[in-house]
Design a protein around this motif. Structure first.
Motif, PDB file in Angstrom:
ATOM      1  N   ASP A  56       0.809  -1.223   0.000  1.00 28.62           N
ATOM      2  CA  ASP A  56       0.000   0.000   0.000  1.00 28.62           C
ATOM      3  C   ASP A  56       0.842   1.273   0.000  1.00 28.62           C
ATOM      4  O   ASP A  56       0.309   2.361  -0.215  1.00 28.62           O
ATOM      5  CB  ASP A  56      -0.909   0.020   1.245  1.00 28.62           C
ATOM      6  CG  ASP A  56      -1.805  -1.198   1.313  1.00 28.62           C
ATOM      7  OD1 ASP A  56      -2.354  -1.585   0.267  1.00 28.62           O
ATOM      8  OD2 ASP A  56      -1.940  -1.767   2.418  1.00 28.62           O
ATOM      9  N   VAL A  57       2.123   1.169   0.271  1.00 29.65           N
ATOM     10  CA  VAL A  57       2.981   2.353   0.391  1.00 29.65           C
ATOM     11  C   VAL A  57       3.361   2.859  -1.005  1.00 29.65           C
ATOM     12  O   VAL A  57       3.747   2.081  -1.886  1.00 29.65           O
ATOM     13  CB  VAL A  57       4.255   2.019   1.191  1.00 29.65           C
ATOM     14  CG1 VAL A  57       5.198   3.208   1.212  1.00 29.65           C
ATOM     15  CG2 VAL A  57       3.883   1.620   2.599  1.00 29.65           C
ATOM     16  N   THR A  72      26.539  -4.441   2.282  1.00 29.94           N
ATOM     17  CA  THR A  72      25.347  -4.270   3.131  1.00 29.94           C
ATOM     18  C   THR A  72      24.373  -5.413   2.865  1.00 29.94           C
ATOM     19  O   THR A  72      24.607  -6.267   2.017  1.00 29.94           O
ATOM     20  CB  THR A  72      24.648  -2.929   2.836  1.00 29.94           C
ATOM     21  OG1 THR A  72      24.275  -2.896   1.457  1.00 29.94           O
ATOM     22  CG2 THR A  72      25.560  -1.753   3.128  1.00 29.94           C
ATOM     23  N   ALA A  73      23.285  -5.386   3.577  1.00 32.93           N
ATOM     24  CA  ALA A  73      22.262  -6.425   3.401  1.00 32.93           C
ATOM     25  C   ALA A  73      21.620  -6.299   2.025  1.00 32.93           C
ATOM     26  O   ALA A  73      21.662  -5.243   1.392  1.00 32.93           O
ATOM     27  CB  ALA A  73      21.206  -6.305   4.494  1.00 32.93           C
ATOM     28  N   ARG A  74      21.028  -7.380   1.574  1.00 34.93           N
ATOM     29  CA  ARG A  74      20.376  -7.402   0.266  1.00 34.93           C
ATOM     30  C   ARG A  74      18.939  -6.887   0.415  1.00 34.93           C
ATOM     31  O   ARG A  74      18.164  -7.432   1.215  1.00 34.93           O
ATOM     32  CB  ARG A  74      20.383  -8.825  -0.288  1.00 34.93           C
ATOM     33  CG  ARG A  74      21.783  -9.360  -0.544  1.00 34.93           C
ATOM     34  CD  ARG A  74      21.783 -10.846  -0.780  1.00 34.93           C
ATOM     35  NE  ARG A  74      21.455 -11.585   0.441  1.00 34.93           N
ATOM     36  CZ  ARG A  74      21.405 -12.917   0.507  1.00 34.93           C
ATOM     37  NH1 ARG A  74      21.646 -13.652  -0.558  1.00 34.93           N
ATOM     38  NH2 ARG A  74      21.106 -13.510   1.629  1.00 34.93           N
ATOM     39  N   HIS A  75      18.591  -5.857  -0.340  1.00 40.62           N
ATOM     40  CA  HIS A  75      17.242  -5.288  -0.280  1.00 40.62           C
ATOM     41  C   HIS A  75      16.632  -5.252  -1.664  1.00 40.62           C
ATOM     42  O   HIS A  75      17.336  -5.059  -2.662  1.00 40.62           O
ATOM     43  CB  HIS A  75      17.281  -3.857   0.282  1.00 40.62           C
ATOM     44  CG  HIS A  75      17.753  -3.790   1.699  1.00 40.62           C
ATOM     45  ND1 HIS A  75      17.065  -4.360   2.736  1.00 40.62           N
ATOM     46  CD2 HIS A  75      18.866  -3.236   2.255  1.00 40.62           C
ATOM     47  CE1 HIS A  75      17.717  -4.156   3.868  1.00 40.62           C
ATOM     48  NE2 HIS A  75      18.825  -3.476   3.603  1.00 40.62           N
ATOM     49  N   GLY A  76      15.323  -5.393  -1.722  1.00 37.45           N
ATOM     50  CA  GLY A  76      14.622  -5.325  -2.997  1.00 37.45           C
ATOM     51  C   GLY A  76      14.194  -3.912  -3.323  1.00 37.45           C
ATOM     52  O   GLY A  76      14.511  -3.369  -4.370  1.00 37.45           O
ATOM     53  N   ASP A  77      13.453  -3.264  -2.408  1.00 39.88           N
ATOM     54  CA  ASP A  77      13.003  -1.891  -2.654  1.00 39.88           C
ATOM     55  C   ASP A  77      12.827  -1.171  -1.326  1.00 39.88           C
ATOM     56  O   ASP A  77      12.993  -1.755  -0.254  1.00 39.88           O
ATOM     57  CB  ASP A  77      11.696  -1.883  -3.469  1.00 39.88           C
ATOM     58  CG  ASP A  77      10.584  -2.681  -2.805  1.00 39.88           C
ATOM     59  OD1 ASP A  77      10.418  -2.548  -1.582  1.00 39.88           O
ATOM     60  OD2 ASP A  77       9.885  -3.436  -3.498  1.00 39.88           O
ATOM     61  N   ARG A  78      12.427   0.100  -1.405  1.00 37.44           N
ATOM     62  CA  ARG A  78      12.310   0.940  -0.209  1.00 37.44           C
ATOM     63  C   ARG A  78      10.978   0.753   0.524  1.00 37.44           C
ATOM     64  O   ARG A  78      10.712   1.454   1.489  1.00 37.44           O
ATOM     65  CB  ARG A  78      12.456   2.413  -0.610  1.00 37.44           C
ATOM     66  CG  ARG A  78      13.899   2.812  -0.918  1.00 37.44           C
ATOM     67  CD  ARG A  78      14.731   2.852   0.343  1.00 37.44           C
ATOM     68  NE  ARG A  78      16.040   3.464   0.115  1.00 37.44           N
ATOM     69  CZ  ARG A  78      16.906   3.759   1.083  1.00 37.44           C
ATOM     70  NH1 ARG A  78      16.605   3.480   2.324  1.00 37.44           N
ATOM     71  NH2 ARG A  78      18.075   4.299   0.807  1.00 37.44           N
ATOM     72  N   ALA A  80      10.179  -1.884   2.112  1.00 44.16           N
ATOM     73  CA  ALA A  80      10.399  -2.843   3.191  1.00 44.16           C
ATOM     74  C   ALA A  80      10.128  -2.208   4.558  1.00 44.16           C
ATOM     75  O   ALA A  80      10.412  -1.017   4.768  1.00 44.16           O
ATOM     76  CB  ALA A  80      11.824  -3.372   3.129  1.00 44.16           C
ATOM     77  N   PRO A  81       9.580  -2.958   5.513  1.00 47.81           N
ATOM     78  CA  PRO A  81       9.233  -2.402   6.834  1.00 47.81           C
ATOM     79  C   PRO A  81      10.424  -1.847   7.612  1.00 47.81           C
ATOM     80  O   PRO A  81      10.234  -1.014   8.497  1.00 47.81           O
ATOM     81  CB  PRO A  81       8.632  -3.611   7.566  1.00 47.81           C
ATOM     82  CG  PRO A  81       8.163  -4.512   6.486  1.00 47.81           C
ATOM     83  CD  PRO A  81       9.125  -4.349   5.362  1.00 47.81           C
ATOM     84  N   GLY A  87       6.314   0.099   4.439  1.00 46.39           N
ATOM     85  CA  GLY A  87       5.038  -0.454   4.873  1.00 46.39           C
ATOM     86  C   GLY A  87       5.129  -1.094   6.251  1.00 46.39           C
ATOM     87  O   GLY A  87       6.195  -1.526   6.694  1.00 46.39           O
ATOM     88  N   LYS A  88       3.998  -1.153   6.934  1.00 43.95           N
ATOM     89  CA  LYS A  88       3.935  -1.768   8.257  1.00 43.95           C
ATOM     90  C   LYS A  88       3.903  -3.282   8.108  1.00 43.95           C
ATOM     91  O   LYS A  88       3.152  -3.820   7.292  1.00 43.95           O
ATOM     92  CB  LYS A  88       2.677  -1.285   8.984  1.00 43.95           C
ATOM     93  CG  LYS A  88       2.415  -1.923  10.324  1.00 43.95           C
ATOM     94  CD  LYS A  88       3.352  -1.403  11.370  1.00 43.95           C
ATOM     95  CE  LYS A  88       2.961  -1.937  12.750  1.00 43.95           C
ATOM     96  NZ  LYS A  88       3.902  -1.529  13.786  1.00 43.95           N
ATOM     97  N   ALA A  89       4.686  -3.972   8.908  1.00 47.62           N
ATOM     98  CA  ALA A  89       4.678  -5.436   8.884  1.00 47.62           C
ATOM     99  C   ALA A  89       3.574  -5.954   9.801  1.00 47.62           C
ATOM    100  O   ALA A  89       3.544  -5.630  10.986  1.00 47.62           O
ATOM    101  CB  ALA A  89       6.028  -5.982   9.333  1.00 47.62           C
TER     102      ALA A  89
END
Length: 209
Positions: A56-57, A72-78, A80-81, A87-89
């Motif tokens: 929803d974000v 750094t850690a692997r991230h897909g997009d911004r 992520a909670p 977005g809220k988890a």
């Protein structure tokens, strides 16, 4: 059916009042009363405000950085909670507490609740709620003489008697409602139902008007 009309001070000579059997003389049905009470309790439940989750974000879906080599850690997009603005988890979600119940069933339930009190002998009819002195101690003494039981729901006409409302505000065993606020749950939740003449007229007029 006939009931004796009493006065709040207990001094007046009681007269008889003929109650409408279509409102106060029905045979109560547990299934109807249960449906209406359940509906009332569901209607007054509040729901949580929904939180925006990851889908929803409104943030970019572009991959944040490289998969490897960044240290750094692997991230897909911004979205992520773990990111500010993400977005809220497992956030709260809107739940539907808005059940529907046919108006005829609701009206029938109120009639049966009134009839149940009349049939059990827990219905008291007062001429009015006028008091010479709006004092809690005086009202408590009058209630003891009338025998309202463990607790009582007092229903007045269109407008509440101001003096009685002030005097009863400190009594936990007395609850006061206008006739328009009469409902099945409150009637069944009190040992004694107390109606004024004005309340009887209002309730009978509601169903017969």
């Amino acid at each position: 059916m006939k009931v004796k009309v009493q006065s709040l001070d207990g001094k007046g000579k009681g007269s008889d009042l003929e109650l409408n059997d279509d409102v106060f003389g029905l045979e109560p049905r547990a299934d109807i009363l249960h449906r209406v009470v359940t509906w009332q309790l569901e209607k007054r439940r509040g729901t949580a405000r929904a939180a925006r989750e990851r889908s929803d974000v409104a943030r970019t879906g572009k991959k944040y950085g490289r998969q490897k080599g960044g240290g750094t850690a692997r991230h897909g997009d911004r979205r992520a909670p773990i990111f500010v603005g993400g977005g809220k988890a497992h956030g709260p979600r809107v739940r539907d507490f808005n059940p529907s119940l046919n108006k005829k069933v609701r009206a029938l339930g109120l009639k049966m609740a009134l009839s149940a009190k009349a049939k059990a002998g827990n219905l008291v009819v007062l001429d009015n709620l006028d008091m010479k002195e709006a004092k809690t101690a005086a009202l408590k003494a009058q209630i003891a003489k009338l025998g309202f039981g463990k607790n009582a729901l007092v229903i007045d006409g269109d407008a509440l008697n101001v003096g009685f409302a002030l005097a009863s505000s400190n009594l936990a065993e007395i609850n006061l409602l206008p006739a328009v606020g009469a409902n099945v749950y409150d009637i069944l939740n009190h040992e004694t139902l107390v109606l004024t003449r004005a309340a009887v007229e209002q309730l009978e007029g509601r169903f017969n008007g």
